[in-house]
Design a protein around this motif. Structure first.
Motif, PDB file in Angstrom:
ATOM      1  N   HIS A   1       9.909   3.588  -4.123  1.00  0.00           N
ATOM      2  CA  HIS A   1       9.611   2.567  -5.131  1.00  0.00           C
ATOM      3  C   HIS A   1      10.364   1.272  -4.852  1.00  0.00           C
ATOM      4  N   GLU A   2      11.503   1.356  -4.139  1.00  0.00           N
ATOM      5  CA  GLU A   2      12.298   0.171  -3.849  1.00  0.00           C
ATOM      6  C   GLU A   2      11.514  -0.842  -3.017  1.00  0.00           C
ATOM      7  N   ARG A   3      10.540  -0.387  -2.246  1.00  0.00           N
ATOM      8  CA  ARG A   3       9.757  -1.302  -1.420  1.00  0.00           C
ATOM      9  C   ARG A   3       8.904  -2.239  -2.266  1.00  0.00           C
ATOM     10  N   PHE A   4       8.580  -1.821  -3.483  1.00  0.00           N
ATOM     11  CA  PHE A   4       7.658  -2.599  -4.315  1.00  0.00           C
ATOM     12  C   PHE A   4       8.344  -3.192  -5.544  1.00  0.00           C
TER      13      PHE A   4
ATOM     14  N   SER B   1      -1.597 -19.507 -13.615  1.00  0.00           N
ATOM     15  CA  SER B   1      -2.505 -19.034 -14.665  1.00  0.00           C
ATOM     16  C   SER B   1      -2.786 -17.538 -14.567  1.00  0.00           C
ATOM     17  N   ASP B   2      -2.421 -16.909 -13.446  1.00  0.00           N
ATOM     18  CA  ASP B   2      -2.671 -15.484 -13.262  1.00  0.00           C
ATOM     19  C   ASP B   2      -1.345 -14.746 -13.363  1.00  0.00           C
ATOM     20  N   ILE B   3      -1.157 -13.992 -14.442  1.00  0.00           N
ATOM     21  CA  ILE B   3       0.109 -13.279 -14.657  1.00  0.00           C
ATOM     22  C   ILE B   3      -0.109 -11.766 -14.645  1.00  0.00           C
ATOM     23  N   ARG B   4      -1.185 -11.347 -13.991  1.00  0.00           N
ATOM     24  CA  ARG B   4      -1.474  -9.909 -13.974  1.00  0.00           C
ATOM     25  C   ARG B   4      -0.555  -9.150 -13.018  1.00  0.00           C
ATOM     26  N   ASP B   5      -0.125  -9.792 -11.926  1.00  0.00           N
ATOM     27  CA  ASP B   5       0.703  -9.112 -10.936  1.00  0.00           C
ATOM     28  C   ASP B   5       2.104  -9.705 -10.970  1.00  0.00           C
ATOM     29  N   CYS B   6       2.906  -9.283 -11.938  1.00  0.00           N
ATOM     30  CA  CYS B   6       4.240  -9.857 -12.138  1.00  0.00           C
ATOM     31  C   CYS B   6       5.146  -9.645 -10.926  1.00  0.00           C
ATOM     32  N   ALA B   7       5.050  -8.441 -10.324  1.00  0.00           N
ATOM     33  CA  ALA B   7       5.950  -8.103  -9.229  1.00  0.00           C
ATOM     34  C   ALA B   7       5.677  -8.915  -7.973  1.00  0.00           C
TER      35      ALA B   7
ATOM     36  N   ALA C   1       1.770   8.931   5.593  1.00  0.00           N
ATOM     37  CA  ALA C   1       3.151   9.266   5.932  1.00  0.00           C
ATOM     38  C   ALA C   1       4.160   8.480   5.097  1.00  0.00           C
ATOM     39  N   ALA C   2       3.708   7.474   4.358  1.00  0.00           N
ATOM     40  CA  ALA C   2       4.616   6.735   3.496  1.00  0.00           C
ATOM     41  C   ALA C   2       5.166   7.627   2.389  1.00  0.00           C
ATOM     42  N   CYS C   3       4.415   8.662   2.016  1.00  0.00           N
ATOM     43  CA  CYS C   3       4.848   9.567   0.950  1.00  0.00           C
ATOM     44  C   CYS C   3       4.901  11.030   1.396  1.00  0.00           C
ATOM     45  N   HIS C   4       4.059  11.392   2.356  1.00  0.00           N
ATOM     46  CA  HIS C   4       3.936  12.800   2.764  1.00  0.00           C
ATOM     47  C   HIS C   4       4.469  13.012   4.175  1.00  0.00           C
ATOM     48  N   THR C   5       4.853  14.258   4.460  1.00  0.00           N
ATOM     49  CA  THR C   5       5.323  14.624   5.789  1.00  0.00           C
ATOM     50  C   THR C   5       4.469  15.766   6.323  1.00  0.00           C
TER      51      THR C   5
END
Length: 235
Positions: free
Chosen positions: A165-168, A214-220, A150-154
């Protein structure tokens, strides 16, 4: 003169339709062939139809017990389950068979569409459990998504789908770019910030190591808005 021609055309069309009704009644007004489940063995018309009332849902449950639909045949023989989760029909608010099913294929001339299923027929506690009836598509996007459908579909339809996308990561300022800039190779379950010229992995890694990172894979994870002065993980 023009009006008489229009009336003549209308009268001719009506005449053709009336003639077709008498010549091909099954194709024009007949209910169409019986559904496979009712055709072998054939079910008597009076089993489903009431005089001057047509088919009613109450007649369906005289042969099909709601408690065993999907579990046993109308003759009481067990069915082999091909889907996990609770039996679907037992999760309905009311046994309104005609909301989804028809006993005939419909007039052969028009081929009307089957009744569309409404998720409002489901009990409230079952509606969010999409996986009970639906299997997520086996693509990279859905394999990487964690959470409720339900986060994307109804329930109104699988498409169009919306993704917040604003959530992430807000797509503002210089980050308002094409999806392929960050999601390379068509894989929307992953992203990279190294698609822009100012992002050099070696230089960024060296800078982050000064901060003990040392871990820069997940910048967000730390830079939720994509600005350099951000830092720290969300709670």
């Amino acid at each position: 003169m023009k009006r008489s021609w229009i009336l003549a055309i209308i009268a001719a069309n009506l005449g053709v339709l009336i003639a077709l009704v008498f010549l091909y009644p099954e194709a024009m007004i007949g209910p169409g062939r019986l559904s496979p489940g009712h055709a072998d063995p054939p079910v008597a018309c009076a089993s489903c139809h009431l005089p001057f009332r047509g088919v009613t849902g109450e007649r369906c449950v005289t042969c099909h017990a709601v408690a065993t639909i999907g579990l046993k045949t109308s003759a009481g023989e067990p069915l082999v389950r091909t889907r996990s989760g609770p039996p679907f029909h037992q999760a309905l608010n009311t046994p309104d068979c005609l909301a989804c099913h028809t006993g005939h294929a419909g007039p052969l001339l028009s081929h009307p569409a089957r009744p569309r299923f409404s998720h409002d027929l489901l009990k409230a506690e079952v509606r969010p459990r999409c996986e009970t009836c639906h299997t997520a598509p086996a693509n990279a996007l859905h394999r990487g998504v964690q959470g409720n459908c339900a986060a994307c579909h109804t329930p109104a339809g699988w498409t169009p789908a919306t993704f917040d996308h604003e959530r992430f990561f807000p797509l503002t300022g210089p980050h308002n770019v094409r999806c392929a800039t960050c999601h390379t190779g068509g894989d929307f379950s992953r992203y990279t910030c190294f698609g822009c010229h100012e992002h050099r992995p070696a230089a960024i890694l060296a800078e982050h190591r000064e901060e003990g990172i040392s871990d820069i894979r997940d910048c967000a994870r730390c830079h939720r808005a994509g600005t350099s002065f951000e830092g720290g993980e969300d709670d």
